[in-house]
Write an enzyme that holds these catalytic residues in place. Structure first.
Site, short mmCIF file in Angstrom:
data_model
loop_
_atom_site.label_atom_id
_atom_site.label_comp_id
_atom_site.label_asym_id
_atom_site.label_seq_id
_atom_site.Cartn_x
_atom_site.Cartn_y
_atom_site.Cartn_z
N SER B 46 40.35 37.56 43.11
CA SER B 46 39.20 38.06 42.36
C SER B 46 39.69 39.24 41.56
O SER B 46 40.30 40.17 42.11
CB SER B 46 38.08 38.47 43.32
OG SER B 46 36.90 38.70 42.59
N GLU B 47 39.46 39.21 40.23
CA GLU B 47 40.20 40.12 39.36
C GLU B 47 39.77 41.58 39.47
O GLU B 47 40.41 42.46 38.90
CB GLU B 47 40.14 39.65 37.90
CG GLU B 47 38.78 39.65 37.25
CD GLU B 47 38.07 38.30 37.37
OE1 GLU B 47 38.40 37.54 38.31
OE2 GLU B 47 37.18 38.02 36.55
N ASN B 48 38.71 41.86 40.22
CA ASN B 48 38.39 43.27 40.46
C ASN B 48 39.33 43.91 41.49
O ASN B 48 39.25 45.11 41.73
CB ASN B 48 36.93 43.43 40.90
CG ASN B 48 36.58 42.60 42.10
OD1 ASN B 48 36.95 41.43 42.20
ND2 ASN B 48 35.87 43.19 43.04
#
Lengths: 243, 214
Positions: B46-48
């Site tokens: 998840s790119e966060n």
């Protein structure tokens, strides 16, 4: 921490009594601020409220998102203190949309990874870098294009903020910071790119109490520290599963 | 009979391989997590700032500090790691993520992708989509073949603002599986009961067919 030296010497402390006093004298109209957080996760809640209360205007804010209508950076939009946002995604904020469509608020859309790297680079003394992100899109318009090994890249600039506001989980009095879970996000990069960086932390301990190997942001990047033990930590999308 | 959203997700899961690191976009791509074959290890990014994303938490497990890129509360799987945004996009931009599965508004026969804005409608921003499509090794688009009112989404040229150019490798729709081949769209599979004519009618570009379909 057996290796830490414990002889008598004055303890360096960056701790300020509260967010409001920590921002006194360092925030001015027209400044560029970098603010950590992803959505409402890992935002410096107390410092954003204190920034609002300084009354500083014409601010440019580099932050991945713009909060929601009544929380986070949304509070600064409500009071019309922001004239420009540098963000990758602003979809959760109706007041933002209203001001943007009315031409009252300028927005520089920046791909999320490019925004993180711009802050990282700015803090690392790197004025610009080449990336493939955004090549062939509106983001690339007006930017230098360069080919490396047959692939086209665009030049993006590092960001150096006048003031950076970040949120940590634990801090020591030297400003060493540890973040928690995905609340880390942009905070280390915002911290590094601030000429003056102010951090708020849930837990503040004496130097030596944090394991040096576990520090995410070394205290050299942090100039002022505020203890904010009970942040609200609002959840934007509370999703659960059944047992 | 066209594929349902769940059948599309199940078909997309056939693209996974053991040991893959995968980023799933919002919408139908999220459903792919439910169809990872048992016995296969696929790590979700998840790119966060999270590798090893697990399912939604039980009510008692909800943690405001642990969310995914859609801002939903999630959990860790054993072996998960968290990291900063710059590190997250370093692994994306640096080609370390094996596969991204994304939704789209339009895809062109050259693999151009439009999925972040419609002029005149609410502008929300591109988030991490531009970085993902230009950095991840393989980009799979998972979307309905047409718009709700029947308009083509697979086109000779995209009319919407682009997210990336020449970035899509494969598209899975409710009607078929298509590859972006040097000569344009190449149909690799048809959904059960779907005809070539149906696909051709729903596509605003010329199509070729894989050997298996000839």
């Amino acid at each position: 921490m057996g290796e830490a030296r414990t002889e008598d010497r004055p303890v360096l402390t960056k701790l300020w009594p509260d967010a409001r006093t920590a921002l006194k004298g360092i925030v001015r109209d027209g400044m560029l601020l970098a603010i950590g957080g992803f959505g409402l996760c890992g935002i410096p809640e107390a410092l954003i409220l204190a920034l609002r209360d300084t009354g500083a205007r014409n601010l440019t804010i580099a932050s991945n998102n713009a909060g929601v209508d009544d929380w986070g950076i949304g509070l600064l939009l409500k009071t019309r203190q922001v004239t420009k946002m540098i963000s990758s995604y602003v979809g959760e904020n109706l007041e933002f949309e209203r001001q943007y469509l009315a031409g009252e608020l300028e927005v520089e859309f920046c791909p999320q990874g490019t925004l993180a790297e711009r802050m990282r680079a700015g803090g690392a003394g790197i004025p610009g870098f080449y990336t493939r992100s955004g090549v062939g899109t509106v983001i690339a318009e007006g930017k230098e294009h360069k080919e490396f090994d047959g692939v086209t890249y665009i030049l993006e600039r590092g960001i150096q903020a006048d003031v950076a506001l970040v949120k940590a989980w634990k801090a020591d009095l030297h400003g060493n910071l540890i973040y928690r879970r995905t609340a880390r996000n942009f905070n280390p990069h915002a911290a590094a790119c601030g000429k003056i960086t102010v951090a708020e932390a849930e837990i503040v301990v004496q130097p030596g109490e944090l394991d040096p190997d576990e520090i995410h942001t070394p205290g050299i990047y942090v100039h002022r520290l505020v203890h904010h033990p009970h942040p609200e930590k609002r959840i934007e999308k509370r999703t659960t599963r059944e047992e | 009979m066209a594929w349902t959203r769940h059948q599309m997700a199940a078909r997309a899961a056939c693209e996974l391989q053991n040991g893959f690191y995968v980023n799933l976009g919002i919408g139908i791509p999220t459903l792919v997590a439910n169809y990872i074959p048992s016995g296969m290890t696929v790590t979700l990014q998840s790119e966060n700032g999270l590798l090893g994303m697990g399912p939604f938490p039980l009510e008692a497990e909800v943690d405001a500090d642990l969310i995914n890129a859609g801002k939903e509360t999630v959990t860790f799987v054993p072996g998960a790691s968290t990291f900063s945004s710059a590190d997250s996009f370093a692994m994306i931009r640096g080609g370390h993520i094996d596969l991204a599965i994304l939704g789209a508004m339009q895809v062109s026969e050259r693999g151009d992708l439009a999925n972040w804005m419609i002029p005149g409608k609410r502008v929300k921003g591109m988030g991490g989509a531009m970085d993902l499509v230009s950095g991840v090794r393989r980009v799979l688009v998972l979307m309905e073949h047409t718009t709700p009112d029947g308009g083509a989404k697979l086109l000779r040229t995209c009319s919407l603002p682009l997210t990336g150019t020449g970035v899509v490798h494969r598209v899975i729709t409710d009607l078929c599986v298509l590859d972006i081949a040097p000569a344009g769209f190449e149909v690799m599979e048809l959904a059960t009961g779907v005809t070539r004519e149906q696909v051709e009618q729903a596509t605003d570009a010329s199509l070729s067919y894989s050997d298996a379909l000839r």
